[in-house]
Design a protein around this motif. Structure first.
Motif, short mmCIF file in Angstrom:
data_model
loop_
_atom_site.label_atom_id
_atom_site.label_comp_id
_atom_site.label_asym_id
_atom_site.label_seq_id
_atom_site.Cartn_x
_atom_site.Cartn_y
_atom_site.Cartn_z
N TRP A 1 122.94 139.76 81.26
CA TRP A 1 122.39 139.14 82.32
C TRP A 1 120.84 139.51 82.53
CZ3 TRP A 1 124.13 135.06 85.06
CH2 TRP A 1 123.83 134.79 86.45
N GLU A 2 120.66 140.90 82.18
CA GLU A 2 119.28 141.30 82.07
C GLU A 2 119.23 142.07 80.69
OE1 GLU A 2 118.36 144.72 84.78
OE2 GLU A 2 120.02 144.08 86.19
N ALA B 1 115.18 132.91 80.27
CA ALA B 1 114.84 134.23 79.75
C ALA B 1 114.15 134.38 78.33
CB ALA B 1 116.16 135.06 79.83
N ARG B 2 113.69 135.45 78.25
CA ARG B 2 113.22 135.96 76.76
C ARG B 2 113.62 137.30 76.65
NH1 ARG B 2 108.23 138.03 76.87
NH2 ARG B 2 107.00 138.35 79.24
N ALA C 1 128.32 130.66 82.96
CA ALA C 1 129.71 130.59 82.14
C ALA C 1 129.72 129.62 81.38
CB ALA C 1 130.76 130.95 83.24
N LEU C 2 129.40 128.15 81.95
CA LEU C 2 129.34 127.05 81.58
C LEU C 2 128.56 126.76 80.29
CD1 LEU C 2 129.32 124.72 84.70
CD2 LEU C 2 131.38 124.88 82.92
N GLY C 3 127.45 127.43 80.39
CA GLY C 3 126.47 127.53 79.23
C GLY C 3 126.76 128.16 78.07
N ALA C 4 127.34 129.31 78.47
CA ALA C 4 128.08 130.49 77.20
C ALA C 4 129.25 129.45 76.76
CB ALA C 4 128.58 131.69 77.83
N PRO D 1 119.04 131.28 75.36
CA PRO D 1 119.06 131.20 76.85
C PRO D 1 119.98 129.96 76.89
CG PRO D 1 116.83 131.22 76.01
CD PRO D 1 117.41 131.13 74.73
N VAL D 2 120.96 130.24 78.12
CA VAL D 2 121.78 129.12 78.40
C VAL D 2 121.16 128.01 78.79
CG1 VAL D 2 123.88 130.52 78.86
CG2 VAL D 2 122.15 129.72 80.69
#
Length: 408
Positions: A8-9, A44-45, A101-104, A62-63
């Motif tokens: 997440w971070e 995110a990067r 969660a959907l993206g993962a 990134p998702v």
């Protein structure tokens, strides 16, 4: 071996120890030859690291998705600004966790990897979804529980509900300390044979051993006592300012620094003012890495007065820089940092007395700093990565072909 890492971070966007620990572990895994697919929230990067000894690859994914309209381009801006009452995780956090969660799940259905490694409750739903999509084993890494964050009263907390549902479904659960492993067994019902303890590490490239510990308090400048961390009830900032008032009554020359932001910042500022610490205490707000390095350099002693501390990475960071540290007696970091000075949470007289002893007794200060520094230097992220890689091998027996397992 290839791992789908759910975080997440991650630097440069961090709020505290979770992001730093995730980054350190990714680096440690790569140094052990593990390839990492790092899945982060939208937009995110990740910082790129060019280090000797890094063998495994890193791919940042990134998702899919966009930031909600009107959201700051930097969702970490409130934390950086240090404005009281604003949280790093403000807004529709539950919705963000679902979207992640959907993206993962979609990523897991398309990528090749051997297993999934999810960090803390924010990514546990994604870990379960990725496991269901791929059939691969799941490692759930617990850096802190909602019991720690809430003072033992999670009640209707969404995070507590996610932890209780997700942890029993993980094939292995990694705890950052023996203390946390006990909480997982006793309060979450996780079977002991599925729990593994992996203590955090710390790396300090370019730092040379000090030999004599921290630099002595100089007569030419005021001694500095430092608090680093989120300004929340869990981290005990009120304990820090109350002990500071006791120290200041004996040593008016001492100065105090609170580096961090959180929902208790305004209340802690107000308490410091009521205790007549104005002019003696500085609140920096969130301290980025360069600023934090300067604060560590300037500090004569670092205090970590947490009410509940599963580990306590700040103590390792300070110790490896040759600073004496004082921590709550129950902190998980005391399992590996045995030379740190300890106090009972709530005993302000004991805490103030140990701060004064460090400032006034050079032999004690140097012995405490040198001993803790030697212990901290034996705790690398490479070693933590090796322990995680061993856990991975428990779940993914070697195949004759030596190739990775294809996601279904």
């Amino acid at each position: 071996m290839r791992v789908l890492m759910l975080g997440w971070e991650y630097p440069p966007r961090v709020a505290g120890g979770l992001g730093a620990a995730c980054e350190g572990l990714v680096r440690g895994l790569r140094e052990n030859g593990v390839d990492v697919i790092l899945v982060l929230p939208p937009g995110a990067r990740a910082l790129k690291h060019r280090r000797r000894g890094v063998v495994g690859s890193l791919e940042v994914v990134p998702v899919p998705g966009r930031r909600p309209r009107g959201q700051s381009p930097d969702p970490y801006a409130p934390f950086r600004s240090g404005r009281g009452g604003e949280s790093l995780y403000a807004g529709d956090l539950a919705g963000a966790v679902r979207r992640y969660a959907l993206g993962a799940e979609r990523i897991a259905g398309r990528r090749r990897f051997d297993l999934i490694h999810a960090h803390d409750w924010l990514t546990f739903p994604a870990g379960i979804a990725a496991k269901q999509a791929s059939g691969r084993p799941l490692v759930a890494h617990v850096h802190a529980t909602e019991l720690d964050r809430s003072g033992g009263l999670p009640a209707a907390s969404a995070a507590f509900g996610i932890e209780r549902r997700a942890l029993p479904l993980a094939d292995r659960v990694v705890a950052v300390s023996g203390y946390t492993a006990g909480v997982l067994r006793e309060r979450y019902g996780v079977c002991a044979d599925r729990v593994r303890v992996v203590h955090n590490g710390v790396d300090a490239p370019g730092l040379s051993p000090r030999g004599g510990g921290a630099a002595p308090s100089s007569r030419r400048r005021a001694p500095v006592v430092l608090f680093v961390g989120r300004v929340t009830g869990q981290k005990g900032p009120e304990q820090f300012v109350r002990a500071a008032a006791l120290v200041a009554s004996e040593r008016p020359d001492v100065r105090f620094v609170v580096a961090g932001a959180g929902d208790r910042l305004d209340a802690v500022r107000a308490e410091a003012a009521a205790l007549r610490l104005a002019g003696r205490i500085r609140f920096t707000g969130f301290a980025a890495r360069a600023a934090l390095e300067r604060l560590y350099t300037r500090a004569d002693v670092v205090v970590m007065p947490s009410r509940s501390e599963p580990f306590g990475l700040v103590a390792l960071e300070a110790a490896v820089r040759g600073k004496p540290v004082i921590v709550s007696r129950s902190a998980g970091v005391t399992e590996v940092l045995r030379r740190a000075l300890r106090f009972d949470f709530g005993d302000l007289e004991e805490l103030a007395g140990k701060i004064l002893a460090i400032l006034e007794l050079p032999r004690l200060r140097d012995a405490a700093a040198a001993g803790a520094e030697a212990e901290a230097r034996g705790l690398s992220w490479r070693a933590a990565g090796a322990r995680c890689a061993a856990i991975y091998r428990e779940l993914t027996p070697a195949k004759p072909s030596g190739g990775t397992i294809a996601a279904r």
